[in-house]
Design an enzyme around this catalytic site. Structure first.
Site, mmCIF file in Angstrom:
data_model
loop_
_atom_site.group_PDB
_atom_site.id
_atom_site.type_symbol
_atom_site.label_atom_id
_atom_site.label_comp_id
_atom_site.label_asym_id
_atom_site.label_seq_id
_atom_site.Cartn_x
_atom_site.Cartn_y
_atom_site.Cartn_z
ATOM 1 N N GLU A 184 0.820 -1.200 0.000
ATOM 2 C CA GLU A 184 0.000 0.000 0.000
ATOM 3 C C GLU A 184 0.866 1.267 0.000
ATOM 4 O O GLU A 184 0.358 2.380 -0.111
ATOM 5 C CB GLU A 184 -0.927 -0.015 1.223
ATOM 6 C CG GLU A 184 -1.925 1.091 1.324
ATOM 7 C CD GLU A 184 -2.998 1.040 0.251
ATOM 8 O OE1 GLU A 184 -3.252 -0.041 -0.318
ATOM 9 O OE2 GLU A 184 -3.581 2.103 -0.024
ATOM 10 N N GLU A 232 3.955 2.281 4.398
ATOM 11 C CA GLU A 232 2.708 1.647 3.952
ATOM 12 C C GLU A 232 1.708 2.719 3.527
ATOM 13 O O GLU A 232 0.537 2.425 3.308
ATOM 14 C CB GLU A 232 2.120 0.776 5.064
ATOM 15 C CG GLU A 232 3.124 -0.205 5.642
ATOM 16 C CD GLU A 232 2.491 -1.280 6.516
ATOM 17 O OE1 GLU A 232 1.521 -1.913 6.061
ATOM 18 O OE2 GLU A 232 2.967 -1.491 7.646
ATOM 19 N N ARG A 254 1.447 6.944 1.490
ATOM 20 C CA ARG A 254 1.825 7.599 0.247
ATOM 21 C C ARG A 254 2.757 8.794 0.491
ATOM 22 O O ARG A 254 2.404 9.739 1.196
ATOM 23 C CB ARG A 254 0.570 8.063 -0.485
ATOM 24 C CG ARG A 254 -0.395 6.901 -0.782
ATOM 25 C CD ARG A 254 -1.583 7.298 -1.607
ATOM 26 N NE ARG A 254 -2.414 8.299 -1.016
ATOM 27 C CZ ARG A 254 -3.380 8.066 -0.117
ATOM 28 N NH1 ARG A 254 -3.635 6.829 0.273
ATOM 29 N NH2 ARG A 254 -4.092 9.049 0.355
ATOM 30 N N SER A 271 -1.590 9.437 4.185
ATOM 31 C CA SER A 271 -1.402 10.408 3.103
ATOM 32 C C SER A 271 -0.475 11.531 3.542
ATOM 33 O O SER A 271 -0.576 12.020 4.671
ATOM 34 C CB SER A 271 -2.791 10.988 2.760
ATOM 35 O OG SER A 271 -2.707 12.222 2.092
ATOM 36 N N ALA A 287 -2.372 4.461 10.369
ATOM 37 C CA ALA A 287 -3.086 3.974 9.188
ATOM 38 C C ALA A 287 -4.235 4.913 8.846
ATOM 39 O O ALA A 287 -4.928 5.427 9.723
ATOM 40 C CB ALA A 287 -3.626 2.574 9.445
ATOM 41 N N GLU A 289 -2.467 10.015 15.096
ATOM 42 C CA GLU A 289 -3.333 8.872 15.380
ATOM 43 C C GLU A 289 -3.934 8.286 14.099
ATOM 44 O O GLU A 289 -4.241 9.018 13.156
ATOM 45 C CB GLU A 289 -4.460 9.385 16.282
ATOM 46 C CG GLU A 289 -5.512 8.382 16.662
ATOM 47 C CD GLU A 289 -6.697 9.082 17.318
ATOM 48 O OE1 GLU A 289 -7.083 8.656 18.406
ATOM 49 O OE2 GLU A 289 -7.236 10.053 16.728
ATOM 50 N N ALA A 290 -4.143 6.984 14.090
ATOM 51 C CA ALA A 290 -4.771 6.322 12.947
ATOM 52 C C ALA A 290 -6.092 7.002 12.605
ATOM 53 O O ALA A 290 -6.896 7.295 13.490
ATOM 54 C CB ALA A 290 -5.004 4.843 13.254
ATOM 55 N N ASN A 293 -10.039 13.745 19.939
ATOM 56 C CA ASN A 293 -10.682 13.329 21.187
ATOM 57 C C ASN A 293 -11.969 12.578 20.835
ATOM 58 O O ASN A 293 -12.846 13.121 20.169
ATOM 59 C CB ASN A 293 -10.978 14.572 22.034
ATOM 60 C CG ASN A 293 -11.474 14.224 23.420
ATOM 61 O OD1 ASN A 293 -12.433 13.452 23.560
ATOM 62 N ND2 ASN A 293 -10.835 14.787 24.436
#
Lengths: 336, 336, 336
Positions: free
Chosen positions: A197, A213, A215, A233, A256, A271-272, A311
């Site tokens: 990815e 993983e 861009r 991103s 992610a 944070e993801a 949050n």
């Protein structure tokens, strides 16, 4: 002062004699004056055997054995060849010059943003990259029909100005799980793993080591020991980042499906799932988790040791720090 | 007790004789004692014709016709071959043993997490996967130049320890729209469609049937009739999931661009665009939509019939259930 | 009234004589009555040389020189060929008819949703797409072993009902950086760039020009001068969009990792990272940034000049407009 760069390459031309691509097995940054002179001034027509022999002889006389040997091998191959010598780091004015510069990046001879690529989109032709090599777009339909009439399929894997890097060079010490996602002109630092990815544009890359993983957009550089999570991103300067050049420092973690529209310093975490754009309003928390003030993320550009999260009780984007309120105030308003 | 697994394979070796990959047309779980003995003890050097003939003869004497026939075909091919017999399910100690185990997974003979892969990263070499097969990384530049001198392009599609699954096996009853995104060692259950944006790592997979348009990280198993939306993420144990092994139960729906950092039970839904990490604070709603309590998502690990969403009026992450307040309290605090 | 469409194609069949794919070099929409008649009624068995010669002669008599010439070239090739003439736009009832319709879309002869594809999933076989062309799934294991015994690798790049578009046609004026992500049946408008992370399903596409770095789901059409950011999602009718057909108007910008579950009008923007589903509650802001009312995003379907963002201070999804409160009320309640 020596010349900027030089190289001897093999390439593909269309039926009208225009270069579609050039492969430089051994691009050279800061060549010797002698080598630069030998490889300069040959124009963009393919070198004939006599020219290649002459280059080989001159290289031998100047102690440039590697290039001499390459010239002789190319002379024996009958493939279209070109020599490029760039006196200065100017924007590329020909396909061979553009390819030489992209090779400099992918061979790790220059970092992203450290070679002049002004005008490269105008110079490079759009090309169909196939299992039979580079094919001009306007010659493609006939070639596809010819292949089918032979019972073959012409596999067209890319239609673009930039080919994939790994068909030109695989720098040492990397893994690239799916090579279609790394363009020639990417700088992939030693110890980098680019997962399926992951993506790295030209004139962008990683210092290495690191795990990619997500861009890496054009112009973006990722520092050592940083981890870009799956599908995350980084905003390119062409895609809304404006004039800010995005970068990510050392030991950062972008989660992610997260994203960043500001440059990050070292040891930052996003944070993801959280996208921090330059305009995102961020509530700053000190080391005691007290809210200190609210500002736009662009004011945090380049700062280290930040953790961004949304949050999950009240939806506010927060930035956790390890500073006291006084330290934070001082750091944020140093330039006021 | 029978042996663990065995197989007869063809492979690729580099110029120093190291195995780069092995293809097992018919890997065997729990082979007969006779077959295990026949295929064991041959070392990691390629089998010569005499050894293959001897294997074939012994297989015929034991009624193992399929393996006998395969041995004779391989003997006639002149390709490098290897036999592997594993007495027990220990971590792979050679390239052929590692490949046999990855084949067991992709042939659906064992589920993810059900074969010992301890040490597999150390055993597998990094390889350039090309249109001419597996090539050692340090031999690649010369091969690339050779190809160009012939007027060909060496297509390097992957630089990784793990190749793509479909060049080794395509299990029955699946669609995989873009095969570069499924590693050998993935378990792709019958009735699974992996769309272009889907991804399945090794030692991970789907029970099937199901639609996979998101990423199934290493170690993750997706239950029957579940749907992973485009670009969604499952957190691998290597990427922040910590010790929790992520899984997704039956009839779940993870929305596009969403993500999960906790294991889900059956019939769970995660709204498009929402990333639920283990640490996300979640407001629990009962069947009447009353807020019951707030807890960390990790406390919901494995529970069924949950719907996660971010309230678009106030930004709170909520978990909707079909239980009464009393049922929820009882379920959540059963282990207190 | 003329016939609907026709074409003369070359294809691949499995060992039982079933078509796996058909390549139409020059599909024709609204053919002349004469040409439609010449190409109709040949059944689905491959055309023999006599039939092809007869087609060529009849085409010449009707002034259809291009098709005549194609028929003679195919006759000389010995490859399996088929002729399709569709009197009306009915759902495809054979593999050749289905492929002709997918070609109509990718040759830009019809827009997405403008040709009847009812039943196409049932008609198309699942196929292994390889470097040796289309192979039937049940013949694949034997072919893989054969290749290995020869010292080759059978490259299986796709296992799907739909092949990639670029192996059939590359329409003029496009770039597609990674072709595996555009299915045959996509409509890629002139001036479209599909980056590596972009994706276009069949019966979907772009009017062009535009930049596609996100996913265009089945049935979705993107208007001129619109930009889909990296990893963004458009919800297909099969994936939760329900009966609403998603589309994106002109001059829209969907941010990276964002998503839309409603059709957008012109000049709309969705902030990076925000997923707007049909059920998302949205707070409408007038041109003065005053909150006017809260409604479900589905009520905004097709409206122009909207900007969606998640307020990063309070987590509410907001829709910014350039209207006065009175204008907004009037526009939103026009159909009450």
């Amino acid at each position: 002062m020596s010349a900027y760069a030089a190289g001897l390459g093999l390439g593909t031309r269309d039926s009208q004699g225009r270069w579609l691509d050039v492969f430089f097995p051994a691009p050279i940054l800061s060549p010797s004056d002698a080598l630069a002179e030998i490889l300069s001034g040959h124009g963009t027509d393919p070198l004939d055997v006599a020219a290649l022999e002459s280059i080989a002889t001159a290289c031998e006389a100047s102690g440039e054995q590697a290039t001499a040997s390459l010239a002789r091998r190319i002379a024996g191959s009958g493939q279209p060849a070109t020599a490029v010598g760039l006196a200065e780091d100017t924007g590329p004015d020909s396909v061979p010059a553009a390819y030489l510069k992209l090779h400099l990046l992918s061979h790790r001879l220059v970092l992203p943003q450290q070679t002049n690529l002004q005008g490269v989109f105008g110079v490079l032709p759009n090309v169909a990259w196939t299992n039979l090599g580079a094919i001009a777009i306007d010659e493609l339909p006939a070639r596809q029909l010819d292949a089918r009439l032979r019972g073959d399929v012409l596999e067209v894997s890319c239609v673009d100005k930039f080919p994939k890097m790994t068909n030109y060079v695989v720098p040492a010490g990397v893994r690239i799980a799916h090579t279609a996602r790394v363009r020639l002109g990417a700088y992939v630092g030693e110890g980098t793993t680019v997962m399926h990815e992951g993506f790295i544009n030209f004139n962008a890359g990683t210092v290495g080591p690191g795990m990619i993983e997500g861009r890496v957009s054009a112009g973006v550089l990722i520092g050592a020991d940083s981890d870009l999570g799956g599908g995350c991103s980084t905003m390119g300067t062409l895609s809304g980042g404006g004039d800010i050049i995005i970068s990510v420092g050392k030991q950062c973690l972008i989660g992610a499906n997260a994203g960043v529209g500001i440059p990050l310093g070292d040891r930052c975490t996003v944070e993801a799932g959280l996208y921090v754009t330059a305009g995102t309003k961020v509530t700053m928390l000190d080391g005691e988790r007290n809210a200190i003030e609210t500002l736009s993320a662009r004011e945090l550009a380049g700062m280290s040791d930040l953790l961004f999260r949304r949050n999950s009780l009240n939806g506010a984007v927060e930035c956790l720090t390890n500073r006291t309120a006084i330290e934070l105030n001082s750091e944020l308003h140093a330039h006021n």
